[in-house]
Design a protein around this motif. Structure first.
Motif, mmCIF file in Angstrom:
data_model
loop_
_atom_site.group_PDB
_atom_site.id
_atom_site.type_symbol
_atom_site.label_atom_id
_atom_site.label_comp_id
_atom_site.label_asym_id
_atom_site.label_seq_id
_atom_site.Cartn_x
_atom_site.Cartn_y
_atom_site.Cartn_z
ATOM 1 N N GLY A 36 0.812 -1.216 0.000
ATOM 2 C CA GLY A 36 0.000 0.000 0.000
ATOM 3 C C GLY A 36 0.841 1.260 0.000
ATOM 4 O O GLY A 36 0.544 2.220 -0.723
ATOM 5 N N ARG A 37 1.895 1.287 0.802
ATOM 6 C CA ARG A 37 2.799 2.453 0.843
ATOM 7 C C ARG A 37 3.426 2.694 -0.528
ATOM 8 O O ARG A 37 3.497 3.832 -0.994
ATOM 9 N N ALA A 38 3.929 1.622 -1.145
ATOM 10 C CA ALA A 38 4.607 1.755 -2.439
ATOM 11 C C ALA A 38 3.643 2.271 -3.512
ATOM 12 O O ALA A 38 3.994 3.158 -4.297
ATOM 13 N N ILE A 39 2.431 1.744 -3.529
ATOM 14 C CA ILE A 39 1.459 2.185 -4.530
ATOM 15 C C ILE A 39 1.037 3.625 -4.265
ATOM 16 O O ILE A 39 0.901 4.425 -5.191
ATOM 17 N N LYS A 40 0.842 3.979 -2.990
ATOM 18 C CA LYS A 40 0.461 5.357 -2.671
ATOM 19 C C LYS A 40 1.545 6.324 -3.137
ATOM 20 O O LYS A 40 1.241 7.390 -3.693
ATOM 21 N N ASP A 41 2.814 5.987 -2.923
ATOM 22 C CA ASP A 41 3.908 6.854 -3.374
ATOM 23 C C ASP A 41 3.836 7.085 -4.882
ATOM 24 O O ASP A 41 4.009 8.208 -5.362
ATOM 25 N N ILE A 42 3.571 6.035 -5.634
ATOM 26 C CA ILE A 42 3.454 6.161 -7.096
ATOM 27 C C ILE A 42 2.260 7.044 -7.457
ATOM 28 O O ILE A 42 2.372 7.936 -8.303
ATOM 29 N N ALA A 43 1.122 6.800 -6.823
ATOM 30 C CA ALA A 43 -0.087 7.582 -7.118
ATOM 31 C C ALA A 43 0.115 9.057 -6.793
ATOM 32 O O ALA A 43 -0.291 9.930 -7.574
ATOM 33 N N VAL A 44 0.756 9.342 -5.678
ATOM 34 C CA VAL A 44 1.027 10.737 -5.304
ATOM 35 C C VAL A 44 1.934 11.388 -6.344
ATOM 36 O O VAL A 44 1.682 12.512 -6.794
ATOM 37 N N ARG A 45 2.988 10.687 -6.757
ATOM 38 C CA ARG A 45 3.910 11.226 -7.780
ATOM 39 C C ARG A 45 3.174 11.534 -9.076
ATOM 40 O O ARG A 45 3.468 12.513 -9.752
ATOM 41 N N LEU A 46 2.205 10.685 -9.434
ATOM 42 C CA LEU A 46 1.472 10.862 -10.686
ATOM 43 C C LEU A 46 0.249 11.762 -10.547
ATOM 44 O O LEU A 46 -0.404 12.080 -11.535
ATOM 45 N N GLY A 47 -0.084 12.134 -9.320
ATOM 46 C CA GLY A 47 -1.245 12.995 -9.096
ATOM 47 C C GLY A 47 -2.575 12.293 -9.321
ATOM 48 O O GLY A 47 -3.557 12.916 -9.719
ATOM 49 N N ILE A 48 -2.604 10.998 -9.057
ATOM 50 C CA ILE A 48 -3.816 10.206 -9.248
ATOM 51 C C ILE A 48 -4.391 9.842 -7.878
ATOM 52 O O ILE A 48 -3.670 9.327 -7.029
ATOM 53 N N PRO A 49 -5.676 10.073 -7.653
ATOM 54 C CA PRO A 49 -6.286 9.643 -6.391
ATOM 55 C C PRO A 49 -6.137 8.127 -6.232
ATOM 56 O O PRO A 49 -6.267 7.375 -7.201
ATOM 57 N N TYR A 50 -5.884 7.681 -5.001
ATOM 58 C CA TYR A 50 -5.596 6.272 -4.732
ATOM 59 C C TYR A 50 -6.598 5.676 -3.751
ATOM 60 O O TYR A 50 -6.892 6.264 -2.718
ATOM 61 N N ILE A 51 -7.097 4.503 -4.094
ATOM 62 C CA ILE A 51 -7.960 3.703 -3.229
ATOM 63 C C ILE A 51 -7.264 2.361 -3.034
ATOM 64 O O ILE A 51 -6.960 1.664 -4.002
ATOM 65 N N PHE A 52 -7.022 1.996 -1.768
ATOM 66 C CA PHE A 52 -6.355 0.730 -1.475
ATOM 67 C C PHE A 52 -7.354 -0.411 -1.556
ATOM 68 O O PHE A 52 -8.461 -0.325 -1.029
ATOM 69 N N LYS A 53 -6.958 -1.509 -2.197
ATOM 70 C CA LYS A 53 -7.820 -2.683 -2.339
ATOM 71 C C LYS A 53 -7.046 -3.942 -1.988
ATOM 72 O O LYS A 53 -5.947 -4.163 -2.481
ATOM 73 N N ALA A 54 -7.607 -4.742 -1.110
ATOM 74 C CA ALA A 54 -7.104 -6.094 -0.833
ATOM 75 C C ALA A 54 -8.265 -6.899 -0.272
ATOM 76 O O ALA A 54 -9.141 -6.360 0.403
ATOM 77 N N SER A 55 -8.262 -8.187 -0.535
ATOM 78 C CA SER A 55 -9.353 -9.042 -0.070
ATOM 79 C C SER A 55 -8.985 -9.720 1.241
ATOM 80 O O SER A 55 -7.891 -10.239 1.393
ATOM 81 N N TYR A 56 -9.937 -9.732 2.169
ATOM 82 C CA TYR A 56 -9.762 -10.467 3.412
ATOM 83 C C TYR A 56 -10.129 -11.938 3.226
ATOM 84 O O TYR A 56 -9.747 -12.788 4.004
ATOM 85 N N ASP A 57 -10.874 -12.229 2.146
ATOM 86 C CA ASP A 57 -11.258 -13.602 1.847
ATOM 87 C C ASP A 57 -11.465 -13.726 0.346
ATOM 88 O O ASP A 57 -12.361 -13.101 -0.212
ATOM 89 N N LYS A 58 -10.642 -14.529 -0.304
ATOM 90 C CA LYS A 58 -10.835 -14.816 -1.728
ATOM 91 C C LYS A 58 -11.661 -16.100 -1.814
ATOM 92 O O LYS A 58 -11.139 -17.205 -1.836
ATOM 93 N N ALA A 59 -12.966 -15.917 -1.817
ATOM 94 C CA ALA A 59 -13.888 -17.048 -1.741
ATOM 95 C C ALA A 59 -14.045 -17.792 -3.065
ATOM 96 O O ALA A 59 -14.742 -18.796 -3.109
ATOM 97 N N ASN A 60 -13.409 -17.323 -4.108
ATOM 98 C CA ASN A 60 -13.600 -17.946 -5.424
ATOM 99 C C ASN A 60 -12.354 -18.702 -5.899
ATOM 100 O O ASN A 60 -12.055 -18.742 -7.077
ATOM 101 N N ARG A 61 -11.643 -19.312 -4.984
ATOM 102 C CA ARG A 61 -10.446 -20.073 -5.356
ATOM 103 C C ARG A 61 -10.819 -21.369 -6.082
ATOM 104 O O ARG A 61 -11.884 -21.956 -5.845
ATOM 105 N N SER A 62 -9.910 -21.831 -6.936
ATOM 106 C CA SER A 62 -10.151 -23.062 -7.694
ATOM 107 C C SER A 62 -10.183 -24.286 -6.794
ATOM 108 O O SER A 62 -10.997 -25.177 -6.974
ATOM 109 N N SER A 63 -9.290 -24.326 -5.824
ATOM 110 C CA SER A 63 -9.200 -25.481 -4.932
ATOM 111 C C SER A 63 -9.705 -25.121 -3.541
ATOM 112 O O SER A 63 -9.449 -24.024 -3.034
ATOM 113 N N PHE A 64 -10.374 -26.047 -2.914
ATOM 114 C CA PHE A 64 -10.857 -25.850 -1.556
ATOM 115 C C PHE A 64 -9.692 -25.572 -0.603
ATOM 116 O O PHE A 64 -9.840 -24.853 0.381
#
Length: 172
Positions: A36-64
């Motif tokens: 998140g820190r690394a991406i925010k630094d890039i977004a700030v440098r480029l002047g693009i608003p940043y929204i952090f995204k990560a999943s707490y549960d990837k419920a759609n995995r191929s294997s149980f």
């Protein structure tokens, strides 16, 4: 395009784009924050608003037996810490109606995964939460069919969706 207000961030209008990025799934608090820190630094440098995204549960995995993430409680704790430290909006997938209330207490944007994009109860209740909602379009849906999904959010009294409906035009 009507802007969607998310905290101090406005998407649409004068800011037609925002970067939504982060790791696919939370592997550890430290690694997730570092990404998140690394991406925010890039977004700030480029002047693009940043929204952090990560999943707490990837419920759609191929294997149980595949790694799915830390789960709702631990994952939301990681996302709350990232939100506070990085001072950016946070987004994660929700998979069931009973996840909406705890997720909405932390997340700025509730995301409906593509494979759940037609689930009426989930989409409507996400809209009823009052939080911004981002629905990923399922590959099984034609673009024009997303108007039905967006209408479920609008029926819940929520215009804060990351797709915009103006008259008869649908903007995705």
């Amino acid at each position: 395009m009507k802007p969607v207000e998310i905290n101090e961030l406005s998407i649409g209008g004068d800011n037609p784009i925002a970067l939504i990025a982060g790791p696919c799934v939370i592997e550890s608090a430290e690694r997730t924050l570092a990404i998140g820190r690394a991406i925010k630094d890039i977004a700030v440098r480029l002047g693009i608003p940043y929204i952090f995204k990560a999943s707490y549960d990837k419920a759609n995995r191929s294997s149980f037996n595949s790694f799915r993430g830390p789960g709702l409680t631990d994952g939301l704790a990681v996302l709350a810490a990232i939100k506070e430290e990085l001072a950016v909006p946070v987004l994660s997938d929700i998979h069931a109606v009973d996840q909406i209330e705890p997720a909405a207490a932390v997340l700025d944007i509730l995301q409906i995964p593509a494979f759940l994009s037609r689930q009426t109860d989930l989409v409507y209740q996400a809209g009823a939460s009052g939080k911004a909602v981002n629905v990923k379009k399922g590959q099984f849906l034609a673009p024009a069919d997303m108007k039905n999904v967006i209408n479920k959010i609008l029926e819940a009294g929520n215009e804060k969706n990351i797709a915009y409906r103006t008259g008869n035009n649908l903007w995705l």
